[in-house]
Design an enzyme around this catalytic site. Structure first.
Site, PDB file in Angstrom:
ATOM      1  N   ARG A  65      42.544  32.633  43.570  1.00  0.00           N
ATOM      2  CA  ARG A  65      43.213  33.504  42.595  1.00  0.00           C
ATOM      3  C   ARG A  65      42.778  34.962  42.763  1.00  0.00           C
ATOM      4  O   ARG A  65      43.580  35.887  42.603  1.00  0.00           O
ATOM      5  CB  ARG A  65      42.896  33.015  41.175  1.00  0.00           C
ATOM      6  N   HIS A  69      45.140  38.250  43.025  1.00  0.00           N
ATOM      7  CA  HIS A  69      45.021  39.384  42.108  1.00  0.00           C
ATOM      8  C   HIS A  69      44.584  40.660  42.825  1.00  0.00           C
ATOM      9  O   HIS A  69      44.925  41.765  42.405  1.00  0.00           O
ATOM     10  CB  HIS A  69      44.064  39.051  40.965  1.00  0.00           C
ATOM     11  N   ASP A  70      43.823  40.506  43.920  1.00  0.00           N
ATOM     12  CA  ASP A  70      43.459  41.697  44.691  1.00  0.00           C
ATOM     13  C   ASP A  70      44.681  42.244  45.424  1.00  0.00           C
ATOM     14  O   ASP A  70      44.997  43.432  45.341  1.00  0.00           O
ATOM     15  CB  ASP A  70      42.341  41.371  45.690  1.00  0.00           C
ATOM     16  N   VAL A  73      47.593  44.121  43.464  1.00  0.00           N
ATOM     17  CA  VAL A  73      47.317  45.420  42.851  1.00  0.00           C
ATOM     18  C   VAL A  73      46.698  46.355  43.893  1.00  0.00           C
ATOM     19  O   VAL A  73      45.573  46.145  44.329  1.00  0.00           O
ATOM     20  CB  VAL A  73      46.382  45.250  41.623  1.00  0.00           C
ATOM     21  N   ASP A  77      42.634  45.302  48.958  1.00  0.00           N
ATOM     22  CA  ASP A  77      41.674  46.380  49.209  1.00  0.00           C
ATOM     23  C   ASP A  77      40.381  46.218  48.407  1.00  0.00           C
ATOM     24  O   ASP A  77      39.604  47.167  48.279  1.00  0.00           O
ATOM     25  CB  ASP A  77      42.310  47.737  48.865  1.00  0.00           C
ATOM     26  N   SER A  79      39.941  46.177  45.384  1.00  0.00           N
ATOM     27  CA  SER A  79      39.869  46.976  44.156  1.00  0.00           C
ATOM     28  C   SER A  79      39.486  46.108  42.953  1.00  0.00           C
ATOM     29  O   SER A  79      38.930  46.599  41.977  1.00  0.00           O
ATOM     30  CB  SER A  79      41.203  47.687  43.889  1.00  0.00           C
ATOM     31  N   ASN A  98      42.516  39.477  34.240  1.00  0.00           N
ATOM     32  CA  ASN A  98      41.290  39.168  34.996  1.00  0.00           C
ATOM     33  C   ASN A  98      40.082  38.835  34.136  1.00  0.00           C
ATOM     34  O   ASN A  98      39.168  38.137  34.576  1.00  0.00           O
ATOM     35  CB  ASN A  98      40.916  40.353  35.899  1.00  0.00           C
ATOM     36  N   HIS A 197      48.285  26.293  41.570  1.00  0.00           N
ATOM     37  CA  HIS A 197      48.037  25.745  40.232  1.00  0.00           C
ATOM     38  C   HIS A 197      47.799  24.234  40.264  1.00  0.00           C
ATOM     39  O   HIS A 197      47.920  23.564  39.248  1.00  0.00           O
ATOM     40  CB  HIS A 197      49.180  26.125  39.274  1.00  0.00           C
ATOM     41  N   ASP A 244      45.575  20.904  36.722  1.00  0.00           N
ATOM     42  CA  ASP A 244      46.165  19.643  37.168  1.00  0.00           C
ATOM     43  C   ASP A 244      45.238  18.511  36.743  1.00  0.00           C
ATOM     44  O   ASP A 244      44.156  18.352  37.308  1.00  0.00           O
ATOM     45  CB  ASP A 244      46.320  19.690  38.700  1.00  0.00           C
TER      46      ASP A 244
HETATM   47  C1  HEM Z   1      53.724  32.822  39.927  1.00  0.00           C
HETATM   48  C2  HEM Z   1      53.096  33.578  39.046  1.00  0.00           C
HETATM   49  C3  HEM Z   1      51.750  33.230  38.499  1.00  0.00           C
HETATM   50  C4  HEM Z   1      51.387  33.254  37.202  1.00  0.00           C
HETATM   51  C5  HEM Z   1      52.252  33.650  36.038  1.00  0.00           C
HETATM   52  C6  HEM Z   1      50.017  32.815  37.139  1.00  0.00           C
HETATM   53  C7  HEM Z   1      49.264  32.727  35.968  1.00  0.00           C
HETATM   54  C8  HEM Z   1      48.034  32.132  35.878  1.00  0.00           C
HETATM   55  C9  HEM Z   1      47.299  31.974  34.655  1.00  0.00           C
HETATM   56  C10 HEM Z   1      47.731  32.460  33.287  1.00  0.00           C
HETATM   57  C11 HEM Z   1      46.161  31.294  34.958  1.00  0.00           C
HETATM   58  C12 HEM Z   1      45.075  30.834  33.981  1.00  0.00           C
HETATM   59  C13 HEM Z   1      44.059  31.919  33.735  1.00  0.00           C
HETATM   60  C14 HEM Z   1      43.141  31.498  32.613  1.00  0.00           C
HETATM   61  O1  HEM Z   1      43.599  31.526  31.464  1.00  0.00           O
HETATM   62  O2  HEM Z   1      42.000  31.099  32.872  1.00  0.00           O
HETATM   63  C15 HEM Z   1      46.175  31.031  36.360  1.00  0.00           C
HETATM   64  C16 HEM Z   1      45.199  30.352  37.035  1.00  0.00           C
HETATM   65  C17 HEM Z   1      45.161  30.205  38.407  1.00  0.00           C
HETATM   66  N1  HEM Z   1      46.049  30.769  39.300  1.00  0.00           N
HETATM   67 FE1  HEM Z   1      47.846  31.595  38.839  1.00  0.00          FE
HETATM   68  N2  HEM Z   1      49.578  32.530  38.388  1.00  0.00           N
HETATM   69  C18 HEM Z   1      50.601  32.777  39.258  1.00  0.00           C
HETATM   70  C19 HEM Z   1      50.541  32.675  40.627  1.00  0.00           C
HETATM   71  C20 HEM Z   1      49.399  32.332  41.327  1.00  0.00           C
HETATM   72  C21 HEM Z   1      49.235  32.500  42.749  1.00  0.00           C
HETATM   73  C22 HEM Z   1      50.246  33.148  43.680  1.00  0.00           C
HETATM   74  C23 HEM Z   1      47.995  32.022  43.053  1.00  0.00           C
HETATM   75  C24 HEM Z   1      47.293  31.973  44.372  1.00  0.00           C
HETATM   76  C25 HEM Z   1      47.899  31.718  45.524  1.00  0.00           C
HETATM   77  C26 HEM Z   1      47.422  31.529  41.826  1.00  0.00           C
HETATM   78  C27 HEM Z   1      46.207  30.894  41.726  1.00  0.00           C
HETATM   79  C28 HEM Z   1      45.637  30.457  40.558  1.00  0.00           C
HETATM   80  C29 HEM Z   1      44.443  29.639  40.496  1.00  0.00           C
HETATM   81  C30 HEM Z   1      43.695  29.051  41.683  1.00  0.00           C
HETATM   82  C31 HEM Z   1      44.135  29.491  39.146  1.00  0.00           C
HETATM   83  C32 HEM Z   1      42.916  28.766  38.563  1.00  0.00           C
HETATM   84  C33 HEM Z   1      41.798  29.792  38.512  1.00  0.00           C
HETATM   85  C34 HEM Z   1      40.435  29.262  38.109  1.00  0.00           C
HETATM   86  O3  HEM Z   1      40.258  28.071  37.945  1.00  0.00           O
HETATM   87  O4  HEM Z   1      39.512  30.090  37.997  1.00  0.00           O
HETATM   88  N3  HEM Z   1      48.283  31.761  40.802  1.00  0.00           N
HETATM   89  N4  HEM Z   1      47.301  31.566  36.909  1.00  0.00           N
END
Ligand code: HEM
Ligand code: NAG
Ligand code: NAG
Length: 326
Positions: A65, A69-70, A73, A77, A79, A98, A197, A244
């Site tokens: 993630r 996020h890097d 934005v 880089d 940031s 973040n 996810h 999941d």
């Molecule tokens: C499509 C749009 C996306 C949205 C709206 C989104 C939103 C979110 C949100 C709200 C969370 C939970 C954060 C929290 O409350 O702790 C999350 C977790 C996560 N996201 Fe996304 N995400 C998106 C795309 C992505 C992409 C492109 C990736 C990476 C390739 C990604 C990887 C992850 C991972 C691995 C987690 C779990 C993080 C953790 O366990 O620390 N997400 N995402």
């Protein structure tokens, strides 16, 4: 003949001038960039990331993630790694998307410390994030790919930009598509990357709007009641749940099965069912072995090529820490 040659030379001159305008990091990204500069760079990243993930697989999710996020934005880089300073009290890492959810910063610290011992000042923090996410994909998903390196670290990090640019879990399909398109990523790449996810966690606050006052009709109602128990309304602390529930630490196709059975956490996840093309892609991933992993790998490489460094704002290789500019 003569004019053809002069046109040819003019083109060369223009091409050369254009090359100069390109940010350095874009011009030189290549697989194995550190082979000659710091032979053990990639193996140091891999062994350090492995040592953290075996203790806590969630950190691997955090690193994947973090890469997203890097890169979204200001391009890839690093940031997102900059700590607040008196001159810049609100960097990206303190933004709502973040903070407090982004994790894995201690892994980056450990990798950077080890690299600085072996090859001081050589490996950029942006590349450390990219390589760490690559290695996390291998450890959690057996997904293996080569990622070009040679990125430079930026010197600017603004909380408000992260909030504005990163997609929200409340987004519908057209909003998600627009968000990824603005970074040069296709809808298909967005669907493939969403498979991330299938690992990690979410805070309750990211999806409680789907639980209260009524369970969102786009969510499986039994799953909704189950989540209500884990995420009580007005709880004193913001709880966390796995993304999941079936295979929380495996980066795999299960996410797409969850989306289809309306047991994914976010409205944005459900939105992948709302067009023929994205629905079809989700369905393919649930049925064709290996399809998701191949697309995920390619989309991660593509995401890693997002570069928004401005001509005239030279990047740097940050050191000795990734938390502060030089
Ligand atoms: C499509 C749009 C996306 C949205 C709206 C989104 C939103 C979110 C949100 C709200 C969370 C939970 C954060 C929290 O409350 O702790 C999350 C977790 C996560 N996201 Fe996304 N995400 C998106 C795309 C992505 C992409 C492109 C990736 C990476 C390739 C990604 C990887 C992850 C991972 C691995 C987690 C779990 C993080 C953790 O366990 O620390 N997400 N995402
Ligand atoms: C990991 O992926 C490779 C292909 O990239 C495959 O040959 C191997 O069987 C997989 N290993 C496991 C444990 O699934
Ligand atoms: C998605 O949300 C935006 C902003 O709320 C809205 O303008 C648009 O009509 C929505 N699109 C769909 C397909 O629901």
């Amino acid at each position: 003949m003569e004019s053809k040659i002069s046109i040819f030379i003019t083109c060369l001159v223009f091409a050369a001038a254009f090359q100069l305008l390109l940010p350095v990091s874009e011009a030189s990204l290549k697989v194995g960039y550190y082979k000659s500069k710091c032979k053990k760079a990639e193996s140091i990243v891999k062994s350090t990331v492995r040592s953290f993930i075996v203790k806590n697989p969630g950190l691997g999710a955090g690193l994947i993630r973090m890469f997203f996020h890097d890169c979204f934005v200001r391009g890839c880089d690093a940031s997102v790694l900059l700590d607040p300073t008196p001159a810049n009290p609100q960097p990206e890492k303190l933004s709502i998307p973040n903070n407090p959810s982004l994790r894995g910063f201690e892994v980056i610290d450990a990798v950077k410390a080890e690299l600085e011992k072996q090859c001081p000042g050589v490996v950029s923090c942006a590349d450390i994030i990219a390589l760490s996410a690559r290695d996390a994909s291998l450890f959690l998903g057996n997904i293996s790919y080569k990622i070009p390196t040679g990125r430079l670290d930026g010197r600017v990090s603004i909380s408000a930009e992260a909030l504005q640019i990163l997609p929200a879990p409340s987004f519908n399909l057209s909003q998600l598509e627009a968000s990824f398109a603005s970074k040069g990523l296709s809808t298909a790449e967005m669907v493939a990357l969403s498979g991330a996810h299938s690992i990690g966690r979410s805070h309750c606050s990211s999806f409680t709007s789907r639980l209260y006052p009524t369970i969102d009709p786009t969510m499986n109602q039994g799953f909704g009641s189950f989540l209500r128990k884990l995420c009580p309304q007005n709880a004193a602390v913001d709880g966390v749940v796995p993304q999941d529930f079936v295979s929380p630490n495996k980066l795999d196709e299960q996410y797409y099965k969850n989306v289809e059975s309306l047991t994914a956490l976010f409205f944005s996840d459900w939105s992948l069912l709302t067009s023929g093309a994205t629905l079809n892609q989700v369905d393919t991933y649930t049925k064709v072995p290996g399809a998701f992993k191949a697309d995920f790998a390619n989309a991660m490489i593509k995401m890693g090529s997002i570069n928004e460094a401005l001509p005239g704002s030279p990047g740097e290789v940050r050191g000795p820490t990734c938390r502060a500019v030089n």
